[in-house]
Motif scaffolding. Structure first.
Motif, PDB file in Angstrom:
ATOM      1  N   ALA A  67     -14.366 -30.801   8.934  1.00  0.00           N
ATOM      2  CA  ALA A  67     -14.278 -29.346   8.805  1.00  0.00           C
ATOM      3  C   ALA A  67     -13.179 -28.794   9.714  1.00  0.00           C
ATOM      4  CB  ALA A  67     -15.626 -28.704   9.128  1.00  0.00           C
ATOM      5  N   PHE A  68     -13.122 -29.273  10.954  1.00  0.00           N
ATOM      6  CA  PHE A  68     -12.106 -28.822  11.899  1.00  0.00           C
ATOM      7  C   PHE A  68     -10.709 -29.187  11.405  1.00  0.00           C
ATOM      8  CE2 PHE A  68      -9.387 -29.570  15.618  1.00  0.00           C
ATOM      9  CZ  PHE A  68      -9.441 -28.316  16.218  1.00  0.00           C
ATOM     10  N   THR A  69     -10.536 -30.421  10.962  1.00  0.00           N
ATOM     11  CA  THR A  69      -9.228 -30.883  10.506  1.00  0.00           C
ATOM     12  C   THR A  69      -8.785 -30.136   9.256  1.00  0.00           C
ATOM     13  OG1 THR A  69      -9.635 -33.046  11.493  1.00  0.00           O
ATOM     14  CG2 THR A  69      -7.887 -32.917   9.825  1.00  0.00           C
ATOM     15  N   ASP A  70      -9.695 -29.920   8.324  1.00  0.00           N
ATOM     16  CA  ASP A  70      -9.343 -29.167   7.115  1.00  0.00           C
ATOM     17  C   ASP A  70      -8.857 -27.761   7.469  1.00  0.00           C
ATOM     18  OD1 ASP A  70      -9.889 -31.328   5.475  1.00  0.00           O
ATOM     19  OD2 ASP A  70     -11.850 -30.577   4.826  1.00  0.00           O
ATOM     20  N   GLN A  71      -9.502 -27.135   8.458  1.00  0.00           N
ATOM     21  CA  GLN A  71      -9.057 -25.805   8.906  1.00  0.00           C
ATOM     22  C   GLN A  71      -7.665 -25.874   9.529  1.00  0.00           C
ATOM     23  OE1 GLN A  71     -11.111 -23.769   7.038  1.00  0.00           O
ATOM     24  NE2 GLN A  71     -10.601 -22.419   8.706  1.00  0.00           N
ATOM     25  N   LEU A  72      -7.418 -26.907  10.332  1.00  0.00           N
ATOM     26  CA  LEU A  72      -6.093 -27.071  10.940  1.00  0.00           C
ATOM     27  C   LEU A  72      -5.009 -27.250   9.876  1.00  0.00           C
ATOM     28  CD1 LEU A  72      -6.450 -29.421  14.041  1.00  0.00           C
ATOM     29  CD2 LEU A  72      -6.004 -26.974  14.000  1.00  0.00           C
ATOM     30  N   LEU A  73      -5.325 -28.004   8.846  1.00  0.00           N
ATOM     31  CA  LEU A  73      -4.344 -28.218   7.776  1.00  0.00           C
ATOM     32  C   LEU A  73      -4.023 -26.903   7.081  1.00  0.00           C
ATOM     33  CD1 LEU A  73      -5.619 -31.582   6.242  1.00  0.00           C
ATOM     34  CD2 LEU A  73      -3.820 -31.229   7.949  1.00  0.00           C
ATOM     35  N   LEU A  74      -5.035 -26.097   6.810  1.00  0.00           N
ATOM     36  CA  LEU A  74      -4.808 -24.780   6.199  1.00  0.00           C
ATOM     37  C   LEU A  74      -3.970 -23.894   7.113  1.00  0.00           C
ATOM     38  CD1 LEU A  74      -8.295 -23.961   4.629  1.00  0.00           C
ATOM     39  CD2 LEU A  74      -6.153 -24.382   3.403  1.00  0.00           C
ATOM     40  N   LYS A  75      -4.361 -23.827   8.380  1.00  0.00           N
ATOM     41  CA  LYS A  75      -3.659 -22.983   9.358  1.00  0.00           C
ATOM     42  C   LYS A  75      -2.186 -23.366   9.469  1.00  0.00           C
ATOM     43  CE  LYS A  75      -3.630 -23.140  14.193  1.00  0.00           C
ATOM     44  NZ  LYS A  75      -4.316 -23.372  15.448  1.00  0.00           N
ATOM     45  N   ASN A  76      -1.902 -24.660   9.385  1.00  0.00           N
ATOM     46  CA  ASN A  76      -0.526 -25.152   9.547  1.00  0.00           C
ATOM     47  C   ASN A  76       0.202 -25.356   8.226  1.00  0.00           C
ATOM     48  OD1 ASN A  76       0.021 -25.725  12.536  1.00  0.00           O
ATOM     49  ND2 ASN A  76      -2.060 -26.487  12.227  1.00  0.00           N
ATOM     50  N   GLU A  77      -0.429 -24.935   7.129  1.00  0.00           N
ATOM     51  CA  GLU A  77       0.170 -25.021   5.797  1.00  0.00           C
ATOM     52  C   GLU A  77       0.626 -26.438   5.466  1.00  0.00           C
ATOM     53  OE1 GLU A  77       3.157 -21.939   5.907  1.00  0.00           O
ATOM     54  OE2 GLU A  77       1.650 -20.388   5.523  1.00  0.00           O
ATOM     55  N   LEU A  78      -0.274 -27.399   5.727  1.00  0.00           N
ATOM     56  CA  LEU A  78      -0.020 -28.794   5.389  1.00  0.00           C
ATOM     57  C   LEU A  78      -0.853 -29.158   4.165  1.00  0.00           C
ATOM     58  CD1 LEU A  78      -0.114 -30.183   9.026  1.00  0.00           C
ATOM     59  CD2 LEU A  78       1.916 -29.888   7.588  1.00  0.00           C
ATOM     60  N   ASP A  79      -0.322 -30.028   3.336  1.00  0.00           N
ATOM     61  CA  ASP A  79      -0.943 -30.344   2.052  1.00  0.00           C
ATOM     62  C   ASP A  79      -1.682 -31.675   2.098  1.00  0.00           C
ATOM     63  OD1 ASP A  79       0.083 -28.050   0.601  1.00  0.00           O
ATOM     64  OD2 ASP A  79       2.048 -28.999   0.819  1.00  0.00           O
ATOM     65  N   LYS A  80      -3.023 -31.603   2.003  1.00  0.00           N
ATOM     66  CA  LYS A  80      -3.851 -32.804   1.997  1.00  0.00           C
ATOM     67  C   LYS A  80      -3.824 -33.433   0.609  1.00  0.00           C
ATOM     68  CE  LYS A  80      -8.442 -32.560   2.053  1.00  0.00           C
ATOM     69  NZ  LYS A  80      -9.844 -32.443   2.508  1.00  0.00           N
ATOM     70  N   VAL A  81      -3.472 -34.708   0.550  1.00  0.00           N
ATOM     71  CA  VAL A  81      -3.544 -35.481  -0.681  1.00  0.00           C
ATOM     72  C   VAL A  81      -4.969 -36.013  -0.838  1.00  0.00           C
ATOM     73  CG1 VAL A  81      -2.673 -37.522  -1.886  1.00  0.00           C
ATOM     74  CG2 VAL A  81      -1.095 -36.078  -0.570  1.00  0.00           C
ATOM     75  N   GLY A  82      -5.558 -36.431   0.284  1.00  0.00           N
ATOM     76  CA  GLY A  82      -6.927 -36.938   0.277  1.00  0.00           C
ATOM     77  C   GLY A  82      -7.268 -37.522   1.629  1.00  0.00           C
ATOM     78  N   ASN A  83      -8.526 -37.937   1.764  1.00  0.00           N
ATOM     79  CA  ASN A  83      -8.927 -38.624   2.981  1.00  0.00           C
ATOM     80  C   ASN A  83      -9.998 -39.653   2.641  1.00  0.00           C
ATOM     81  OD1 ASN A  83     -10.796 -36.396   2.597  1.00  0.00           O
ATOM     82  ND2 ASN A  83     -11.615 -36.858   4.604  1.00  0.00           N
ATOM     83  N   THR A  84     -10.082 -40.645   3.488  1.00  0.00           N
ATOM     84  CA  THR A  84     -11.114 -41.661   3.344  1.00  0.00           C
ATOM     85  C   THR A  84     -11.650 -41.976   4.733  1.00  0.00           C
ATOM     86  OG1 THR A  84     -11.665 -43.784   2.344  1.00  0.00           O
ATOM     87  CG2 THR A  84      -9.525 -43.642   3.441  1.00  0.00           C
ATOM     88  N   SER A  85     -12.944 -42.292   4.807  1.00  0.00           N
ATOM     89  CA  SER A  85     -13.553 -42.502   6.111  1.00  0.00           C
ATOM     90  C   SER A  85     -14.646 -43.555   6.032  1.00  0.00           C
ATOM     91  CB  SER A  85     -14.141 -41.191   6.629  1.00  0.00           C
ATOM     92  OG  SER A  85     -15.172 -40.744   5.763  1.00  0.00           O
ATOM     93  N   HIS A  86     -15.045 -43.999   7.213  1.00  0.00           N
ATOM     94  CA  HIS A  86     -16.156 -44.933   7.328  1.00  0.00           C
ATOM     95  C   HIS A  86     -16.897 -44.629   8.627  1.00  0.00           C
ATOM     96  CE1 HIS A  86     -18.469 -48.604   6.932  1.00  0.00           C
ATOM     97  NE2 HIS A  86     -18.265 -48.803   8.224  1.00  0.00           N
TER      98      HIS A  86
END
Length: 120
Positions: A32-51
């Motif tokens: 949630a924090f990272t997604d907000q940072l990406l929006l704030k900085n106008e960066l385009d997320k292609v996707g993410n994967t986690s474990h």
């Protein structure tokens, strides 16, 4: 707009130490924090994967149009490693790399053990 001299951009490698392990085991809040940072900085997320590992630690990689953000957490030693890389192809993202690093350091209330900046 004139393109920056270094189209390959800046890559920061971080090793951070925290006082409390709670954020090192909370993948949902990190996302949630990272997604907000990406929006704030106008960066385009292609996707993410986690474990998430048995002890609650996690690893996550964000693929961005501009490149990537990756993190690995070790709650048992109150440590995390992270790398943030943004190219400068469409605009100079150097300041954004540094701002993202500072925002993540603040989010984790972390002390910098190692911070390396590589001009690609």
């Amino acid at each position: 707009m004139e393109k920056p001299n270094n189209l390959l951009g800046i890559h920061q490698l971080l090793t951070l130490q925290v006082l409390k392990s709670d954020k090192l085991t909370d993948l949902a809040n990190f996302i949630a924090f990272t997604d907000q940072l990406l929006l704030k900085n106008e960066l385009d997320k292609v996707g993410n994967t986690s474990h998430v590992f048995d002890n609650g630690s996690f690893t996550i990689a964000y693929c961005l149009k501009e490149s990537h953000i990756c993190i690995h957490t070790w709650p048992e030693i109150l440590t995390l490693t992270m790398d943030i890389y943004l190219c400068n192809y469409s605009q100079d993202n150097s300041k954004k790399v540094r701002m993202l690093a500072n925002d993540f350091i603040s989010y984790f209330d972390a002390k910098i053990i190692k911070q390396i900046e590589v001009e690609r």
